[in-house]
Design a protein around this motif. Sequence first.
Motif, short mmCIF file in Angstrom:
data_model
loop_
_atom_site.label_atom_id
_atom_site.label_comp_id
_atom_site.label_asym_id
_atom_site.label_seq_id
_atom_site.Cartn_x
_atom_site.Cartn_y
_atom_site.Cartn_z
N CYS A 49 0.82 -1.21 0.00
CA CYS A 49 0.00 0.00 0.00
C CYS A 49 0.86 1.26 0.00
CB CYS A 49 -0.93 -0.01 1.21
SG CYS A 49 -2.24 -1.25 1.11
N GLU A 50 1.96 1.25 0.72
CA GLU A 50 2.84 2.41 0.75
C GLU A 50 3.42 2.69 -0.63
OE1 GLU A 50 5.56 1.42 3.86
OE2 GLU A 50 4.21 2.10 5.47
N VAL A 51 3.83 1.64 -1.33
CA VAL A 51 4.38 1.81 -2.68
C VAL A 51 3.30 2.31 -3.64
CG1 VAL A 51 5.39 0.60 -4.64
CG2 VAL A 51 6.21 0.11 -2.33
N ARG A 52 2.07 1.83 -3.45
CA ARG A 52 0.98 2.15 -4.37
C ARG A 52 0.19 3.40 -3.96
NH1 ARG A 52 0.19 0.20 -9.22
NH2 ARG A 52 -1.98 -0.40 -8.93
N GLY A 53 0.57 4.03 -2.83
CA GLY A 53 -0.09 5.26 -2.42
C GLY A 53 -1.49 5.07 -1.87
N ILE A 54 -1.73 3.93 -1.20
CA ILE A 54 -3.03 3.64 -0.60
C ILE A 54 -2.96 4.00 0.88
CG2 ILE A 54 -4.70 1.82 -0.08
CD1 ILE A 54 -3.52 0.33 -2.59
N ASP A 55 -3.90 4.80 1.37
CA ASP A 55 -3.85 5.36 2.72
C ASP A 55 -4.35 4.34 3.75
OD1 ASP A 55 -3.82 6.88 4.98
OD2 ASP A 55 -5.15 8.45 4.24
N VAL A 56 -3.44 3.52 4.27
CA VAL A 56 -3.84 2.52 5.26
C VAL A 56 -4.07 3.15 6.63
CG1 VAL A 56 -2.70 0.63 4.06
CG2 VAL A 56 -1.42 1.93 5.76
N ALA A 57 -3.43 4.29 6.91
CA ALA A 57 -3.63 4.94 8.21
C ALA A 57 -5.08 5.35 8.41
CB ALA A 57 -2.71 6.15 8.33
N ALA A 58 -5.72 5.82 7.35
CA ALA A 58 -7.13 6.23 7.44
C ALA A 58 -8.02 5.04 7.76
CB ALA A 58 -7.57 6.89 6.14
N ILE A 59 -7.71 3.89 7.21
CA ILE A 59 -8.49 2.67 7.49
C ILE A 59 -8.31 2.27 8.96
CG2 ILE A 59 -8.72 0.22 6.92
CD1 ILE A 59 -7.86 0.96 4.04
N GLY A 60 -7.12 2.47 9.50
CA GLY A 60 -6.86 2.15 10.89
C GLY A 60 -7.51 3.10 11.88
N ARG A 61 -7.93 4.28 11.43
CA ARG A 61 -8.54 5.27 12.33
C ARG A 61 -10.05 5.39 12.13
NH1 ARG A 61 -4.08 8.42 10.38
NH2 ARG A 61 -5.56 9.57 9.10
N ARG A 62 -10.64 4.54 11.30
CA ARG A 62 -12.06 4.68 10.97
C ARG A 62 -12.94 4.66 12.22
NH1 ARG A 62 -12.84 0.24 6.20
NH2 ARG A 62 -12.50 -1.10 8.02
N GLY A 63 -13.97 5.50 12.20
CA GLY A 63 -14.99 5.46 13.23
C GLY A 63 -14.58 6.03 14.58
N GLU A 64 -13.41 6.64 14.67
CA GLU A 64 -12.93 7.09 15.97
C GLU A 64 -13.01 8.59 16.16
OE1 GLU A 64 -9.15 5.43 16.94
OE2 GLU A 64 -9.98 3.41 17.13
N TRP A 65 -13.45 9.32 15.15
CA TRP A 65 -13.49 10.78 15.28
C TRP A 65 -14.93 11.26 15.21
CZ3 TRP A 65 -8.84 11.36 16.83
CH2 TRP A 65 -7.79 10.63 16.27
#
Length: 358
Positions: free
Chosen positions: A342-358
């Motif tokens: 995902c890092e190489v392909r520019g896919i935002d995994v951090a956003a998936i890890g923070r879903r539903g918390e804000w």
Amino acid sequence: MKNDENKIREKRKDEHVRLALIEGPNLHSHFDDLTFVHQSLPNIGWKDVNLQVIMPNLVLKSPLYINAMTGGSERTGKINGNLAKIAKATGMAMAVGSQHSGLRNQSLADTYRIVRRNNPDGIIFANVGADIPLDLALRAIDMLEANALQIHLNAPQELIMPEGERDFTDWLPQLEKIIKKVNIPVIVKEVGFGMSRTTLRMLKEIGVQYVDVSGRGGTNFIGIENRRREKQEYDYLSGWGQTTPISLLEAQTYINNMEIFASGGIRNPLDAVKCLSLGAKAIGLASPILRVLEREGLEEAIEELNHWHDQLKTIFTMLGARNIEDLCTCPLIITGEVREWCEVRGIDVAAIGRRGEW
């Protein structure tokens, strides 16, 4: 000559089943790089979970469906008949295997029609290849009174198959013709090599609405076809393609404007829930069902899939998810090789890890 071709095709169908059963499930999987954040206060009960899937022109009682496996020989016709009984007993949709054999040889059509006879009110997907002419695609639908049409993309399999196709230049325009003329959902499906953003963009541009990304990790058709070759010289391609988790992450741009299905390497209900959390609307199972059916019998296969449904509801409840839409708000941590991709392909995994918390 035609009879010889039919016999070769029937023999190949039986070989595919035999070789698929030889392959065991992968012990390590990219699904292991995906981890849910535990919720100590789920705030729902098990009875609150609804597994129904509602999509345009297609409603499924269960997010699990029996994916395309077989048909086209006497033995595989019996398997299809039993799979249809499983689908009826569990409320699952079912896809048949490629119907080309039944379209070319009417004596084999019943190895597919048995599915509708054994499950007259069920959701059934017809199945053809991307090279099929429109008239044959329509005949495949009529053969099953199908609710949807799967069109499989299997270029690597064809290339390794000793008697396979070698030219794929007509696939995309042929898909477009069928999409414009068929009045039921058309599901464009890989056969275990995964999909990329580029593939999804090309399909979206010609009007495809339903896609099964079908990633690497389950039945390996390069491996199966290579075993049918005299020298078995393509062993080194056994890891070709994207896995199902990576394919779903590649598909994130299209989650909200296409109906994404997932299959390939689903080992257990937790893998299925991870797919649903990444935006898949339905999860295809093939070899896990076939193994239980062939080794333990029909009733055991039905019982196993009923257990899967119960376990799905258990995991939904632990996550506080009443339905599939809620799952897509559950934070999912992505690590390891999948994160690196995902890092190489520019896919935002951090956003998936923070879903539903804000």
